[in-house]
Motif scaffolding. Sequence first.
Motif, mmCIF file in Angstrom:
data_model
loop_
_atom_site.group_PDB
_atom_site.id
_atom_site.type_symbol
_atom_site.label_atom_id
_atom_site.label_comp_id
_atom_site.label_asym_id
_atom_site.label_seq_id
_atom_site.Cartn_x
_atom_site.Cartn_y
_atom_site.Cartn_z
ATOM 1 N N ALA A 74 0.827 -1.205 0.000
ATOM 2 C CA ALA A 74 0.000 0.000 0.000
ATOM 3 C C ALA A 74 0.863 1.258 0.000
ATOM 4 C CB ALA A 74 -0.926 -0.012 1.219
ATOM 5 N N ALA A 75 1.887 1.288 0.853
ATOM 6 C CA ALA A 75 2.768 2.466 0.903
ATOM 7 C C ALA A 75 3.510 2.646 -0.416
ATOM 8 C CB ALA A 75 3.759 2.324 2.055
ATOM 9 N N THR A 76 3.921 1.543 -1.035
ATOM 10 C CA THR A 76 4.618 1.630 -2.317
ATOM 11 C C THR A 76 3.699 2.158 -3.406
ATOM 12 O OG1 THR A 76 6.074 -0.204 -1.706
ATOM 13 C CG2 THR A 76 5.898 0.328 -4.046
ATOM 14 N N ALA A 77 2.446 1.700 -3.424
ATOM 15 C CA ALA A 77 1.488 2.177 -4.427
ATOM 16 C C ALA A 77 1.268 3.682 -4.295
ATOM 17 C CB ALA A 77 0.161 1.435 -4.274
ATOM 18 N N ILE A 78 1.091 4.154 -3.061
ATOM 19 C CA ILE A 78 0.917 5.596 -2.837
ATOM 20 C C ILE A 78 2.168 6.358 -3.268
ATOM 21 C CG2 ILE A 78 0.607 7.368 -1.063
ATOM 22 C CD1 ILE A 78 -1.044 5.315 0.505
ATOM 23 N N ALA A 79 3.335 5.819 -2.913
ATOM 24 C CA ALA A 79 4.588 6.489 -3.250
ATOM 25 C C ALA A 79 4.813 6.549 -4.757
ATOM 26 C CB ALA A 79 5.755 5.772 -2.571
ATOM 27 N N LEU A 80 4.441 5.488 -5.473
ATOM 28 C CA LEU A 80 4.622 5.480 -6.921
ATOM 29 C C LEU A 80 3.785 6.565 -7.590
ATOM 30 C CD1 LEU A 80 4.699 1.645 -7.703
ATOM 31 C CD2 LEU A 80 6.585 3.263 -7.914
ATOM 32 N N VAL A 81 2.554 6.723 -7.130
ATOM 33 C CA VAL A 81 1.680 7.739 -7.725
ATOM 34 C C VAL A 81 2.165 9.145 -7.373
ATOM 35 C CG1 VAL A 81 -0.659 8.668 -7.776
ATOM 36 C CG2 VAL A 81 -0.309 6.193 -7.760
ATOM 37 N N LEU A 82 2.303 9.420 -6.073
ATOM 38 C CA LEU A 82 2.671 10.767 -5.648
ATOM 39 C C LEU A 82 4.108 11.122 -6.043
ATOM 40 C CD1 LEU A 82 1.043 10.899 -2.083
ATOM 41 C CD2 LEU A 82 0.106 11.668 -4.275
ATOM 42 N N GLY A 83 5.027 10.167 -5.884
ATOM 43 C CA GLY A 83 6.422 10.452 -6.224
ATOM 44 C C GLY A 83 6.621 10.707 -7.709
ATOM 45 N N THR A 84 5.925 9.937 -8.551
ATOM 46 C CA THR A 84 6.042 10.138 -10.000
ATOM 47 C C THR A 84 5.461 11.475 -10.424
ATOM 48 O OG1 THR A 84 5.915 7.737 -10.365
ATOM 49 C CG2 THR A 84 5.474 9.166 -12.248
ATOM 50 N N LEU A 85 4.279 11.795 -9.908
ATOM 51 C CA LEU A 85 3.657 13.079 -10.259
ATOM 52 C C LEU A 85 4.516 14.250 -9.791
ATOM 53 C CD1 LEU A 85 -0.094 12.316 -9.408
ATOM 54 C CD2 LEU A 85 0.964 12.455 -11.667
#
Length: 270
Positions: A74-85
């Motif tokens: 879950a933390a990785t999924a959130i990080a992938l979205v927010l970090g990429t944007l």
Amino acid sequence: MRISRTARVALGCLTAAGLAIVYVPLLLVLLNSVNTDRSFGWPPSGLTGRWWRAALHSEGARQALLTSLKAGFAATAIALVLGTLAAYAVHRHRFFGRRTVSFLLVLPIALPGIVSGIALNAAFRTVLDPIGIGFGLFTVVVGHATFCVVIVFNNIGARLRRIAPSLAEASADLGARPWQTFRYVTFPAMRSALFAGGLLAFALSFDEIVVTTFTAGPGTRTLPIWIYENLARPHQAPVVNVVAALLILASVVPVYIAQRLSSDTAGGRL
């Protein structure tokens, strides 16, 4: 630069000493996981696989592993979205306060874990408690995402700096819309960095214990917390070593893949 033979020998010895400090304790954990002696006597009195069987049948370890996997994914999924944007916005656009935003995004990884944990604990008590959301898996995921975003942001940012802006300009000149340019040009070029950032973010979340201690509820135990709580129990110590050994072995593959992908200079090909 040419260095003398004495200097090479000295550097080699220092390198060997540094590697020994890091890896000898890990080898001892692996060895103790098959040691017949519960007290980790040295040298080992014998080798056995019963601790591995006991670890596989440990309900507490299995539940802690499941919790760690849920929190990590879950933390990785959130990080992938927010970090990429965030990385795309900072490295592909010019706006007022861009450097400040970049600094604020990177800051959480530089703060001591205990400071982040205390701050998150206070924030959750102030914001979530009044609306009926207590400490548990949700707060652990949010806490882990705060520093996992940094890993993805840095990986994507580094890759975007290596992608020539002329590629996007050429795509636009050929009539591609911004979304098409991102889909067919930018995303394929940064795909390996995205995957590497996700692997590193998951590994960081899976191993985290300080922030987890301040953000987890009474019934929420991740695998690192389970290891810490059971390490001092004489009957659980060999099982703890088995779990630690499994974590060491399981960490080698994703870290190796992430390192290969992060060091790739061929535009995202492994």
